[in-house]
Write a protein that holds these residues in place. Structure first.
Motif, PDB file in Angstrom:
ATOM      1  N   VAL A 116       0.838  -1.202   0.000  1.00 22.51           N
ATOM      2  CA  VAL A 116       0.000   0.000   0.000  1.00 22.51           C
ATOM      3  C   VAL A 116       0.866   1.243   0.000  1.00 22.51           C
ATOM      4  N   PHE A 117       1.832   1.296   0.895  1.00 22.31           N
ATOM      5  CA  PHE A 117       2.652   2.487   1.019  1.00 22.31           C
ATOM      6  C   PHE A 117       3.718   2.561  -0.057  1.00 22.31           C
ATOM      7  N   PHE A 118       4.089   1.427  -0.614  1.00 22.10           N
ATOM      8  CA  PHE A 118       5.009   1.440  -1.747  1.00 22.10           C
ATOM      9  C   PHE A 118       4.355   2.091  -2.964  1.00 22.10           C
ATOM     10  N   TYR A 119       3.027   1.941  -3.103  1.00 19.57           N
ATOM     11  CA  TYR A 119       2.303   2.488  -4.245  1.00 19.57           C
ATOM     12  C   TYR A 119       1.850   3.942  -4.044  1.00 19.57           C
ATOM     13  N   LEU A 120       1.855   4.426  -2.819  1.00 16.70           N
ATOM     14  CA  LEU A 120       1.291   5.752  -2.565  1.00 16.70           C
ATOM     15  C   LEU A 120       1.986   6.903  -3.300  1.00 16.70           C
ATOM     16  N   PRO A 121       3.276   6.822  -3.634  1.00 14.82           N
ATOM     17  CA  PRO A 121       3.832   7.922  -4.437  1.00 14.82           C
ATOM     18  C   PRO A 121       3.092   8.146  -5.750  1.00 14.82           C
ATOM     19  N   LEU A 122       2.523   7.087  -6.313  1.00 14.94           N
ATOM     20  CA  LEU A 122       1.735   7.239  -7.535  1.00 14.94           C
ATOM     21  C   LEU A 122       0.411   7.922  -7.238  1.00 14.94           C
ATOM     22  N   GLU A 123      -0.158   7.630  -6.077  1.00 14.44           N
ATOM     23  CA  GLU A 123      -1.420   8.261  -5.678  1.00 14.44           C
ATOM     24  C   GLU A 123      -1.217   9.742  -5.369  1.00 14.44           C
ATOM     25  N   HIS A 124      -0.025  10.101  -4.943  1.00 11.23           N
ATOM     26  CA  HIS A 124       0.283  11.499  -4.631  1.00 11.23           C
ATOM     27  C   HIS A 124       0.709  12.296  -5.865  1.00 11.23           C
ATOM     28  N   SER A 125       0.895  11.615  -6.976  1.00  6.84           N
ATOM     29  CA  SER A 125       1.356  12.263  -8.199  1.00  6.84           C
ATOM     30  C   SER A 125       0.233  13.066  -8.856  1.00  6.84           C
ATOM     31  N   GLU A 126       0.597  14.164  -9.486  1.00  7.53           N
ATOM     32  CA  GLU A 126      -0.376  14.961 -10.241  1.00  7.53           C
ATOM     33  C   GLU A 126      -0.341  14.607 -11.730  1.00  7.53           C
ATOM     34  N   ILE A 167      -7.512  14.346 -10.313  1.00  5.84           N
ATOM     35  CA  ILE A 167      -6.499  14.631 -11.335  1.00  5.84           C
ATOM     36  C   ILE A 167      -7.120  14.617 -12.729  1.00  5.84           C
ATOM     37  N   GLU A 168      -8.062  13.722 -12.964  1.00  3.34           N
ATOM     38  CA  GLU A 168      -8.779  13.723 -14.246  1.00  3.34           C
ATOM     39  C   GLU A 168      -9.487  15.052 -14.469  1.00  3.34           C
ATOM     40  N   ARG A 169     -10.042  15.598 -13.427  1.00  2.00           N
ATOM     41  CA  ARG A 169     -10.839  16.819 -13.543  1.00  2.00           C
ATOM     42  C   ARG A 169      -9.984  18.078 -13.621  1.00  2.00           C
ATOM     43  N   PHE A 170      -8.961  18.153 -12.759  1.00  2.00           N
ATOM     44  CA  PHE A 170      -8.212  19.408 -12.638  1.00  2.00           C
ATOM     45  C   PHE A 170      -6.759  19.332 -13.124  1.00  2.00           C
ATOM     46  N   GLY A 171      -6.219  18.124 -13.242  1.00  2.00           N
ATOM     47  CA  GLY A 171      -4.810  18.000 -13.619  1.00  2.00           C
ATOM     48  C   GLY A 171      -3.859  18.289 -12.482  1.00  2.00           C
ATOM     49  N   ARG A 172      -4.400  18.513 -11.294  1.00  2.00           N
ATOM     50  CA  ARG A 172      -3.605  18.775 -10.095  1.00  2.00           C
ATOM     51  C   ARG A 172      -4.525  18.653  -8.890  1.00  2.00           C
ATOM     52  N   PRO A 174      -6.181  20.568  -6.135  1.00  2.00           N
ATOM     53  CA  PRO A 174      -6.442  21.963  -5.763  1.00  2.00           C
ATOM     54  C   PRO A 174      -6.106  22.308  -4.321  1.00  2.00           C
ATOM     55  N   HIS A 175      -6.204  21.320  -3.403  1.00  2.00           N
ATOM     56  CA  HIS A 175      -5.924  21.637  -2.010  1.00  2.00           C
ATOM     57  C   HIS A 175      -4.455  21.959  -1.757  1.00  2.00           C
ATOM     58  N   ARG A 176      -3.589  21.677  -2.727  1.00  2.00           N
ATOM     59  CA  ARG A 176      -2.178  22.050  -2.596  1.00  2.00           C
ATOM     60  C   ARG A 176      -1.898  23.474  -3.081  1.00  2.00           C
ATOM     61  N   ASN A 177      -2.856  24.077  -3.754  1.00  2.55           N
ATOM     62  CA  ASN A 177      -2.590  25.349  -4.424  1.00  2.55           C
ATOM     63  C   ASN A 177      -2.093  26.427  -3.474  1.00  2.55           C
ATOM     64  N   SER A 178      -2.791  26.605  -2.355  1.00  2.69           N
ATOM     65  CA  SER A 178      -2.402  27.684  -1.452  1.00  2.69           C
ATOM     66  C   SER A 178      -1.022  27.433  -0.857  1.00  2.69           C
ATOM     67  N   ILE A 179      -0.716  26.178  -0.541  1.00  2.00           N
ATOM     68  CA  ILE A 179       0.589  25.849   0.036  1.00  2.00           C
ATOM     69  C   ILE A 179       1.703  26.105  -0.972  1.00  2.00           C
ATOM     70  N   LEU A 180       1.438  25.765  -2.237  1.00  2.00           N
ATOM     71  CA  LEU A 180       2.464  25.880  -3.278  1.00  2.00           C
ATOM     72  C   LEU A 180       2.449  27.235  -3.985  1.00  2.00           C
ATOM     73  N   GLY A 181       1.571  28.134  -3.552  1.00  2.00           N
ATOM     74  CA  GLY A 181       1.510  29.456  -4.164  1.00  2.00           C
ATOM     75  C   GLY A 181       0.915  29.454  -5.552  1.00  2.00           C
ATOM     76  N   ARG A 182       0.036  28.476  -5.822  1.00  2.00           N
ATOM     77  CA  ARG A 182      -0.615  28.392  -7.121  1.00  2.00           C
ATOM     78  C   ARG A 182      -1.968  29.086  -7.067  1.00  2.00           C
ATOM     79  N   GLN A 183      -2.315  29.763  -8.150  1.00  2.00           N
ATOM     80  CA  GLN A 183      -3.610  30.442  -8.229  1.00  2.00           C
ATOM     81  C   GLN A 183      -4.694  29.426  -8.536  1.00  2.00           C
TER      82      GLN A 183
END
Length: 199
Positions: A116-126, A167-172, A174-183
């Motif tokens: 499960v945790f070996f695969y999670l980097p793929l789940e965290h990918s945008e 990711i299908e919908r937004f390509g990223r 969105p909850h990371r946007n404010s942390i990463l300085g993305r509009q």
């Protein structure tokens, strides 16, 4: 001195029953607890930095070491650097560690709960290809486990699907946007007001 064994035991404990591990360790894995963050920072931050700098590259040679590296670069930064851009700084490295292991099917040497945790980097990918691959891996894993823990692993599939849909919908994410300085777009802003929009 922290090492591959202590990383693994900290994350999974010593129980050999995967169902019990999933139940016993769920608060460690999924809850936001400042004391847990502080402990991980104190014990493992230096190893996270060492993994990034390549000082632990010899760990890649064994699946135990590779799993420890995945935990160091995918899971622990989310605790150590919570709510800061550095929480995601190691994601590309974690993804590469995962993908390299998949190429040699080294993941099959791990217990299901470790996979499960070996695969999670793929789940965290945008990246949508990574998301699709992640869902396929979790579905395969859920088919392989025994009936006594199938529901637990089907829940992992469901969570992977939630990530994939975003990711299908937004390509990223969105909850990371404010942390990463993305509009954020208006659609993303609306989405973030909905339950379950953040992880």
């Amino acid at each position: 001195m922290e090492n591959q064994k202590t990383i693994r035991e900290f994350w999974f404990g010593k129980n050999i029953d995967d169902g019990a591990v999933a139940e016993d360790r769920s608060s460690l894995w999924w809850s936001k607890d400042p004391s847990t963050d502080a402990e991980i920072r104190r014990r493992f931050e230096s190893l996270v930095i060492a993994a990034e700098s390549g000082d632990l590259d010899d760990w890649r040679l064994s699946i135990d070491g590779r799993l420890a590296l995945v935990l160091l670069t995918d899971q622990f930064p989310r605790n150590i650097f919570r709510d800061s851009p550095a929480a995601f700084r190691f994601d590309a490295l974690a993804r590469n560690l995962c993908v390299e292991g998949l190429e040699t099917r080294a993941d099959r040497e791990l217990r299901p709960i470790e996979r499960v945790f070996f695969y999670l980097p793929l789940e965290h990918s945008e990246d949508l290809d990574d998301q699709n691959r992640c869902v396929a891996l979790f579905r395969e894993l859920a088919e392989e486990v025994g009936a006594d823990i199938k529901e637990t692993f089907e829940n992992f599939v469901a969570f992977a699907l939630r990530h994939q849909v975003i990711i299908e919908r937004f390509g990223r994410f969105p909850h990371r946007n404010s942390i990463l300085g993305r509009q954020s777009t208006r659609e993303e802003t609306d989405f973030l007001t909905q339950p379950g929009s953040s992880f």
